[in-house]
Design a protein around this motif. Structure first.
Motif, PDB file in Angstrom:
ATOM      1  N   GLY A 195       0.820  -1.199   0.000  1.00  0.00           N
ATOM      2  CA  GLY A 195       0.000   0.000   0.000  1.00  0.00           C
ATOM      3  C   GLY A 195       0.853   1.247   0.000  1.00  0.00           C
ATOM      4  N   THR A 196       0.246   2.352   0.419  1.00  0.00           N
ATOM      5  CA  THR A 196       0.956   3.627   0.552  1.00  0.00           C
ATOM      6  C   THR A 196       1.048   4.073   1.998  1.00  0.00           C
ATOM      7  N   GLY A 197       0.553   3.260   2.917  1.00  0.00           N
ATOM      8  CA  GLY A 197       0.399   3.665   4.305  1.00  0.00           C
ATOM      9  C   GLY A 197       1.687   3.795   5.082  1.00  0.00           C
ATOM     10  N   PRO A 198       1.592   4.244   6.329  1.00  0.00           N
ATOM     11  CA  PRO A 198       2.769   4.488   7.156  1.00  0.00           C
ATOM     12  C   PRO A 198       3.487   3.225   7.611  1.00  0.00           C
ATOM     13  N   PHE A 199       2.848   2.072   7.442  1.00  0.00           N
ATOM     14  CA  PHE A 199       3.458   0.815   7.873  1.00  0.00           C
ATOM     15  C   PHE A 199       3.427  -0.199   6.743  1.00  0.00           C
ATOM     16  N   LYS A 200       4.519  -0.940   6.638  1.00  0.00           N
ATOM     17  CA  LYS A 200       4.691  -1.947   5.592  1.00  0.00           C
ATOM     18  C   LYS A 200       4.537  -3.343   6.195  1.00  0.00           C
ATOM     19  N   PHE A 201       4.019  -4.233   5.390  1.00  0.00           N
ATOM     20  CA  PHE A 201       3.909  -5.621   5.826  1.00  0.00           C
ATOM     21  C   PHE A 201       5.302  -6.218   5.993  1.00  0.00           C
ATOM     22  N   LEU A 223       6.871  11.162   9.837  1.00  0.00           N
ATOM     23  CA  LEU A 223       5.896  10.199  10.324  1.00  0.00           C
ATOM     24  C   LEU A 223       6.115   8.872   9.608  1.00  0.00           C
ATOM     25  N   PRO A 224       5.711   7.752  10.229  1.00  0.00           N
ATOM     26  CA  PRO A 224       5.053   7.631  11.524  1.00  0.00           C
ATOM     27  C   PRO A 224       6.061   7.685  12.668  1.00  0.00           C
ATOM     28  N   TYR A 225       5.549   7.743  13.891  1.00  0.00           N
ATOM     29  CA  TYR A 225       6.417   7.763  15.061  1.00  0.00           C
ATOM     30  C   TYR A 225       6.851   6.349  15.468  1.00  0.00           C
ATOM     31  N   LEU A 226       5.929   5.397  15.359  1.00  0.00           N
ATOM     32  CA  LEU A 226       6.218   4.041  15.819  1.00  0.00           C
ATOM     33  C   LEU A 226       7.186   3.325  14.883  1.00  0.00           C
ATOM     34  N   ASP A 227       7.983   2.428  15.451  1.00  0.00           N
ATOM     35  CA  ASP A 227       8.862   1.572  14.648  1.00  0.00           C
ATOM     36  C   ASP A 227       8.113   0.367  14.094  1.00  0.00           C
ATOM     37  N   GLU A 228       7.285  -0.213  14.928  1.00  0.00           N
ATOM     38  CA  GLU A 228       6.561  -1.421  14.531  1.00  0.00           C
ATOM     39  C   GLU A 228       5.203  -1.484  15.218  1.00  0.00           C
ATOM     40  N   GLU A 519      -7.816   3.502  11.635  1.00  0.00           N
ATOM     41  CA  GLU A 519      -7.013   4.593  11.086  1.00  0.00           C
ATOM     42  C   GLU A 519      -5.583   4.120  10.843  1.00  0.00           C
ATOM     43  N   SER A 520      -4.794   4.936  10.174  1.00  0.00           N
ATOM     44  CA  SER A 520      -3.450   4.533   9.743  1.00  0.00           C
ATOM     45  C   SER A 520      -2.444   4.428  10.877  1.00  0.00           C
ATOM     46  N   PHE A 521      -2.685   5.080  12.011  1.00  0.00           N
ATOM     47  CA  PHE A 521      -1.771   5.121  13.156  1.00  0.00           C
ATOM     48  C   PHE A 521      -0.481   5.873  12.837  1.00  0.00           C
ATOM     49  N   ASP A 522      -0.465   6.692  11.780  1.00  0.00           N
ATOM     50  CA  ASP A 522       0.770   7.421  11.471  1.00  0.00           C
ATOM     51  C   ASP A 522       1.098   8.464  12.528  1.00  0.00           C
ATOM     52  N   ASN A 523       0.100   8.841  13.327  1.00  0.00           N
ATOM     53  CA  ASN A 523       0.286   9.880  14.332  1.00  0.00           C
ATOM     54  C   ASN A 523       0.318   9.326  15.758  1.00  0.00           C
ATOM     55  N   VAL A 524       0.248   8.001  15.904  1.00  0.00           N
ATOM     56  CA  VAL A 524       0.281   7.382  17.235  1.00  0.00           C
ATOM     57  C   VAL A 524       1.717   7.341  17.737  1.00  0.00           C
ATOM     58  N   TRP A 525       1.892   7.664  19.028  1.00  0.00           N
ATOM     59  CA  TRP A 525       3.215   7.568  19.623  1.00  0.00           C
ATOM     60  C   TRP A 525       3.106   7.074  21.061  1.00  0.00           C
ATOM     61  N   ILE A 526       4.220   6.577  21.567  1.00  0.00           N
ATOM     62  CA  ILE A 526       4.262   6.024  22.923  1.00  0.00           C
ATOM     63  C   ILE A 526       5.193   6.871  23.774  1.00  0.00           C
ATOM     64  N   ALA A 527       4.664   7.419  24.849  1.00  0.00           N
ATOM     65  CA  ALA A 527       5.473   8.229  25.765  1.00  0.00           C
ATOM     66  C   ALA A 527       6.401   7.319  26.555  1.00  0.00           C
ATOM     67  N   LYS A 528       7.624   7.770  26.736  1.00  0.00           N
ATOM     68  CA  LYS A 528       8.610   6.976  27.466  1.00  0.00           C
ATOM     69  C   LYS A 528       8.459   7.180  28.972  1.00  0.00           C
TER      70      LYS A 528
END
Length: 528
Positions: A195-201, A223-228, A519-528
């Protein structure tokens, strides 16, 4: 910088534009932290991740991070940019022009262009998508690409909610260079979605987990913030609850746990709960009775079934109050809902009287009740329904299947009775009519007119309702249609579903739009 939300009117040719790569969705906060892995649960395990071919809830959840549509929607169902950064509607409501984001690439590095949009809408989705194809084949005259960054869709006639159908699971963009000229259903790329999304299979280990990894060439800078994102497959509901309680997963989606666990998990420290993110969907559960053969080809038998099932008991005891009894095929939150329709109270005497009036021997053969493989609550609903029908003379056998088996058998009309819940998409022309139009009795999908209901009057009302712009007239048309559908028990309307989402309080921006966890989760992040 906040995106300025457009106000839609099709009576004027108005250009809507947005800052393509830098807009921030509602709920964004500063000091975002890059990196980290979000762990969630997908259940049941999806049969496939190719969103254009399969739209079961687990597929939407995972594949919504891989694929994208032209638009997304805020909680008031107003359009927001996605792969389209701007759009305009002609004064007569027949021409829609989309300006695409620049610099977008498919996950294999090929550029995303207007040719992909034309192919997706005019060939792929027109052929295979159970919801979109109904709209496309009925209303879309042409889809053209004046240049690489522009798409023009011309309609044969007005379709009032047309701008609302571009949500990702309705209109996912599909890579032309991979699918054009192939058998869509058997294309090998279906197993490794692009696809074109923020995460790849990245990986799918059947029975264990699905892994999506950060798309470093994503078209939104930084973006995105998450690694996986890891979606764990945990078949047992109690084990899913324990996994969240122990911190092995960050997010629980509605339906991941038994409703009996909701109160306990809600009270855990550092846990947030929301019921937002379902505004686009308004899920409604119903019984699907195959009307092609006895006994469910008889209206009085179907009415008897409605009186035999105590739907309030189902909501209060099987689903622990997370929902409310459905009054019509439209959820009460959906446009043009009509509350003044026939009511089916729980009344076994009335049910038995209707069976007698029907003249049908409902016990002549054993009814095959196809199980709905979405958790133990649905298993209990199946058992309760079996007992309820046996009280009025039916013989019922529950047939257990997995998600893929349910989709296949329901899509091929190979059942007597089953359950389903589907999304309404804010307007009956998009999410509801597909179940009742006789032109949508098409094999291959569990989300069409699977019960085989056919009424030319209803066909006319639903068709006029979709093409009529005046909301007052639309209400009249849909109210009349609802009265007929309820009287004839076109489906066995059960209840409107309420879903709570649980997540750790260090997970930020999890639910920001009307499609919630899809949603795409491209804007989701995890606070440390």
């Amino acid at each position: 910088m906040l995106f300025l939300r457009p106000i839609l009117t099709i009576r004027k040719a108005v250009l809507f534009s947005a800052l393509a790569a830098s807009f921030v969705l509602p709920g964004t906060v500063g000091a975002q932290t890059r990196g980290g892995t979000l762990t969630a649960i997908v259940q049941p395990e999806p049969p496939i991740l190719m969103l254009g071919l399969n739209q079961q809830a687990p597929t939407q959840y995972v594949a919504g991070k891989v694929y994208q549509g032209l638009l997304t929607y805020d909680e008031n169902l107003k359009p927001l940019p996605s792969l389209a950064k701007a759009w305009k509607v002609s004064a007569d409501g027949l021409t829609y022009t989309f300006e695409l984001q620049s610099g977008v690439k498919w996950h294999d590095g090929k550029p995303f262009t207007s040719d992909d949009v034309v192919f997706s809408i005019d060939k792929f989705l027109r052929a295979v998508h159970p919801r979109a194809r109904v709209v496309i084949n009925k209303y879309v005259e042409s889809v053209t690409a004046p240049d690489a960054g522009t798409v023009v869709v011309k309609l044969k006639e007005t379709f009032a909610p047309f701008l609302s159908i571009f949500v990702v699971d309705n209109m996912p963009m599909v890579p032309k260079h991979i699918y054009d000229g192939t058998d869509f259903a058997t294309n090998p790329a279906n197993q490794t979605p692009i696809g074109t999304g923020p995460f790849k299979f990245k990986e799918w280990k059947k029975g264990s987990h699905i892994v999506l990894t950060r798309n470093n060439d994503y078209w939104k800078p930084n973006l995105p913030y998450l690694d996986e994102i890891i979606f764990k497959v945990i078949p047992d509901a109690a084990s899913r609850a324990v996994a969240f309680e122990k911190g092995d997963v960050n997010v629980l989606r509605g339906g991941d746990i038994d409703n009996v666990e909701v109160k306990r998990l809600r009270a855990l420290p550092n846990v947030e709960v929301t019921t937002k993110g379902w505004e686009m969907y308004s899920p409604l559960a119903f019984m699907v009775m195959n009307q092609r053969q006895p006994p469910f080809d008889n209206i009085k038998v179907r009415q008897a079934v409605m009186h035999a099932v105590n739907r309030k008991f189902v909501v209060d005891n099987i689903f622990f109050g997370l929902g409310k009894v459905a009054i019509s095929p439209l959820a009460s939150s959906t446009l043009f809902f009509e509350p003044k329709v026939a009511q089916y109270d729980f009344n076994l005497k009335k049910s038995r009287d209707l069976i007698k009036e029907s003249g049908v021997n409902v016990g002549a053969r054993t009814i095959k009740l196809l199980s709905f493989p979405y958790g133990s609550a649905w298993d209990r609903l199946g058992e309760y329904t079996k007992q309820s029908l046996e009280q009025i003379g039916f013989k019922v056998e529950i047939v257990s299947v997995d998600a893929g088996g349910w989709a296949k058998r329901t899509g091929e009309f190979d059942f007597d009775l089953t359950f389903n819940f589907t999304y309404q998409y804010g307007d009956p022309a998009i999410g509801v009519a597909r179940h009742y139009l006789s032109t949508n009795i098409i094999k291959g999908s569990p989300f069409v007119n699977n019960q085989g209901y056919s009424n030319p009057v209803v066909d006319g009302l639903l068709t006029k309702g979709a093409s009529t712009i005046d909301p007052v007239r639309r209400q009249q048309l849909y109210s009349e249609a609802q009265n007929i559908l309820v009287n004839e028990v076109a489906n066995g309307f059960l209840f409107e579903i309420e879903y709570p989402t649980f997540y750790r309080n260090n997970v930020k921006n999890l639910v920001t739009t009307a499609i919630g966890l899809n949603e795409s989760f491209d804007n989701v992040w995890i606070a440390k």
